[in-house]
Design an enzyme around this catalytic site. Structure first.
Site, short mmCIF file in Angstrom:
data_model
loop_
_atom_site.label_atom_id
_atom_site.label_comp_id
_atom_site.label_asym_id
_atom_site.label_seq_id
_atom_site.Cartn_x
_atom_site.Cartn_y
_atom_site.Cartn_z
CB CYS A 156 -0.94 0.02 1.19
SG CYS A 156 -2.29 -1.15 1.02
N1 COA Z 1 -20.50 -8.88 7.75
C1 COA Z 1 -20.97 -9.05 8.99
N2 COA Z 1 -20.17 -9.27 10.06
C2 COA Z 1 -18.86 -9.36 9.85
C3 COA Z 1 -18.29 -9.19 8.57
C4 COA Z 1 -19.16 -8.96 7.50
N3 COA Z 1 -18.73 -8.80 6.24
N4 COA Z 1 -16.95 -9.31 8.66
C5 COA Z 1 -16.67 -9.53 9.94
N5 COA Z 1 -17.82 -9.57 10.67
C6 COA Z 1 -17.95 -9.81 12.11
C7 COA Z 1 -16.77 -10.57 12.65
O1 COA Z 1 -16.92 -11.95 12.45
C8 COA Z 1 -16.80 -10.19 14.11
O2 COA Z 1 -17.75 -10.96 14.78
P1 COA Z 1 -17.48 -11.47 16.27
O3 COA Z 1 -17.38 -10.21 17.08
O4 COA Z 1 -18.69 -12.30 16.54
O5 COA Z 1 -16.20 -12.23 16.21
C9 COA Z 1 -17.29 -8.75 14.08
O6 COA Z 1 -17.94 -8.60 12.81
C10 COA Z 1 -16.17 -7.75 14.17
O7 COA Z 1 -15.11 -8.14 13.28
P2 COA Z 1 -13.72 -7.44 13.23
O8 COA Z 1 -12.86 -8.11 12.23
O9 COA Z 1 -13.18 -7.28 14.61
O10 COA Z 1 -14.19 -6.02 12.65
P3 COA Z 1 -13.53 -4.63 12.73
O11 COA Z 1 -14.51 -3.72 13.33
O12 COA Z 1 -12.15 -4.67 13.26
O13 COA Z 1 -13.42 -4.26 11.19
C11 COA Z 1 -11.80 -4.22 9.43
C12 COA Z 1 -12.67 -5.07 10.31
C13 COA Z 1 -10.94 -5.13 8.57
C14 COA Z 1 -12.69 -3.37 8.52
C15 COA Z 1 -10.93 -3.29 10.27
O14 COA Z 1 -10.28 -4.01 11.29
C16 COA Z 1 -9.89 -2.58 9.47
O15 COA Z 1 -10.15 -1.97 8.46
N6 COA Z 1 -8.65 -2.59 9.94
C17 COA Z 1 -7.56 -1.92 9.28
C18 COA Z 1 -7.28 -2.68 8.07
C19 COA Z 1 -6.29 -2.03 7.15
O16 COA Z 1 -6.14 -0.85 7.06
N7 COA Z 1 -5.63 -2.85 6.45
C20 COA Z 1 -4.72 -2.41 5.50
C21 COA Z 1 -4.95 -3.22 4.31
S1 COA Z 1 -3.81 -2.75 3.14
#
Ligand code: COA
Length: 374
Positions: A156
């Site tokens: 990225c």
């Molecule tokens: N639909 C519904 N629920 C979902 C889901 C979806 N598509 N994806 C995940 N969930 C659920 C998970 O299973 C989890 O359930 P649980 O609490 O029962 O375990 C809950 O939602 C929360 O998941 P989590 O992964 O902790 O979500 P989050 O709020 O951390 O968001 C990201 C996930 C990936 C969007 C976030 O962590 C993020 O963007 N982080 C930074 C990533 C980044 O910048 N990466 C760089 C890539 S280059």
């Protein structure tokens, strides 16, 4: 040492767009099919059913509302769930080069430059469709640029690292002007069958023309005051695809770890302080304070993350427009995200106004570029 300007940018946006609603319908159909297929194992408690995705979660967790892709049909077909991009013959233009040419044409025009003015091409992206010959050399040939070209990959942060590489070469005199392109086909290294990340990425290509400030003529150009790059090893964003991945039979293995995977929460927690400190330290070392900035053009991965970085850097909640997001329309487009934001939201600043382009991502890697409107 020469000073360096960014005199043109361009964005190529694919024609096909997928809304969260369409994406969730496809994912849920895939999950239903898998669950029906494995109904016995699920009933016997040997296998967990695949849960449903939902639009509300996606917008709340990421700020993403839609994404552009090169092939919508394959991605949304529950029997395929990935883009289907027909292989091209060796004498045809590669997909990445084609995207790069479209963005480059816009950037060159904005810079008021022709290929004859350019001495080098850098293709900086988070994945390359082949190892060699470099995509950058193909772009160089297609445009008729003399000089040299090479590919680089810092995930990225590829674009900001590419800007630093180009700026250093221009500063030292090894090139007068450089075209840097960021064709990102994120849809092909995203696992669309994984609910936790299927909404994250989109496809796009950005291009940037950098040149010696004393030769730059474009009215809207920005001078580069300073660049800074930082890396710190982490496995929290990883993709194990590579040339060592062949099976005994000679096929490329089909394994989950060969596509994008991440520990999203850890990334969020660890990268926010790295990036905020990078920007603040970079500004301080250049005798600048956050209050001197008119704009932050941040990497576009997660709205919550950007809001937090903006607040930490500025010491307050960023005002409307101070930290533009394009994430809602494009999703995460890897290295291209901060350049799309810069390209679309930089015309309105006044001469002398300051801003920072900042990327962050796998590696970990982070890059900061301090710009002043000329
Ligand atoms: N639909 C519904 N629920 C979902 C889901 C979806 N598509 N994806 C995940 N969930 C659920 C998970 O299973 C989890 O359930 P649980 O609490 O029962 O375990 C809950 O939602 C929360 O998941 P989590 O992964 O902790 O979500 P989050 O709020 O951390 O968001 C990201 C996930 C990936 C969007 C976030 O962590 C993020 O963007 N982080 C930074 C990533 C980044 O910048 N990466 C760089 C890539 S280059």
């Amino acid at each position: 040492m020469h000073s360096v300007s960014i005199s043109g940018t361009g964005v190529f946006t694919p024609a096909e767009k997928i809304s969260n609603a369409e994406l969730v319908v496809a994912f849920n159909a895939y999950a239903d099919r898998q669950n029906a297929l494995h109904a016995e194992a699920i009933a016997a408690g040997e296998r967990e059913p695949l849960p449903q995705s939902n639009e509300g979660f996606i917008v709340k967790a990421s700020g993403i509302e839609s994404r552009f892709v090169l092939d919508k049909t394959g991605v949304l077909d529950p029997d395929i769930m990935h883009p289907v991009l027909p292989e091209r013959a060796d004498d045809e233009l590669s997909v990445m080069a084609e995207m790069a040419l479209k963005a480059a044409t816009v950037a060159l025009e904005q810079a008021g430059r022709t290929p004859a003015d350019i001495d080098a091409v850098i293709c900086a992206a988070s994945n390359h469709e082949r190892a060699y010959p470099a995509i950058a050399i193909e772009v160089q040939q297609a445009l008729g640029i003399e000089g040299f070209a090479f590919d680089m990959n810092v995930a990225c942060s590829s674009a900001t690292f590419g800007i630093q590489a180009a700026a250093d070469m221009i500063r030292s005199g090894s090139a007068r002007a450089i075209l840097m392109v960021n064709p990102e086909i994120c849809s092909a290294h995203l696992e669309w069958r994984d609910r936790d990340c299927h909404f994250i990425f989109g496809d796009v290509c950005t291009a940037v023309v950098l040149e010696r400030a004393d030769r730059a003529e474009a009215p809207g150009r920005y001078d580069i005051l300073s660049t800074r790059c930082l890396t710190q090893f982490s496995n929290n964003i990883r993709n194990n695809n590579g040339f060592l991945r062949r099976t005994r039979e000679g096929h490329m293995a089909d394994r989950r770890d060969m596509l994008f995977r991440q520990e999203g929460r850890k990334v969020f927690k660890q990268v926010v302080p790295i990036v905020s400190e990078l920007i603040l330290g970079h500004l301080a070392d250049n005798g600048l304070e956050p209050k001197d900035l008119s704009r932050l053009w941040l990497h576009q991965a997660n709205k919550g993350m950007n809001d937090l970085i903006g607040a930490r850097v500025l010491g307050r909640t960023p005002e409307e427009g101070e930290q533009p997001n394009i994430l809602q329309d494009y999703a995460n487009t890897s290295s291209a995200g901060s350049i799309i934001a810069f390209s679309k939201f930089s015309d309105d600043l006044k001469p002398g106004d300051l801003g920072v382009v900042c990327s962050f991502g796998a590696g970990y890697s982070a890059g900061s570029v301090i710009l002043r409107k000329a």
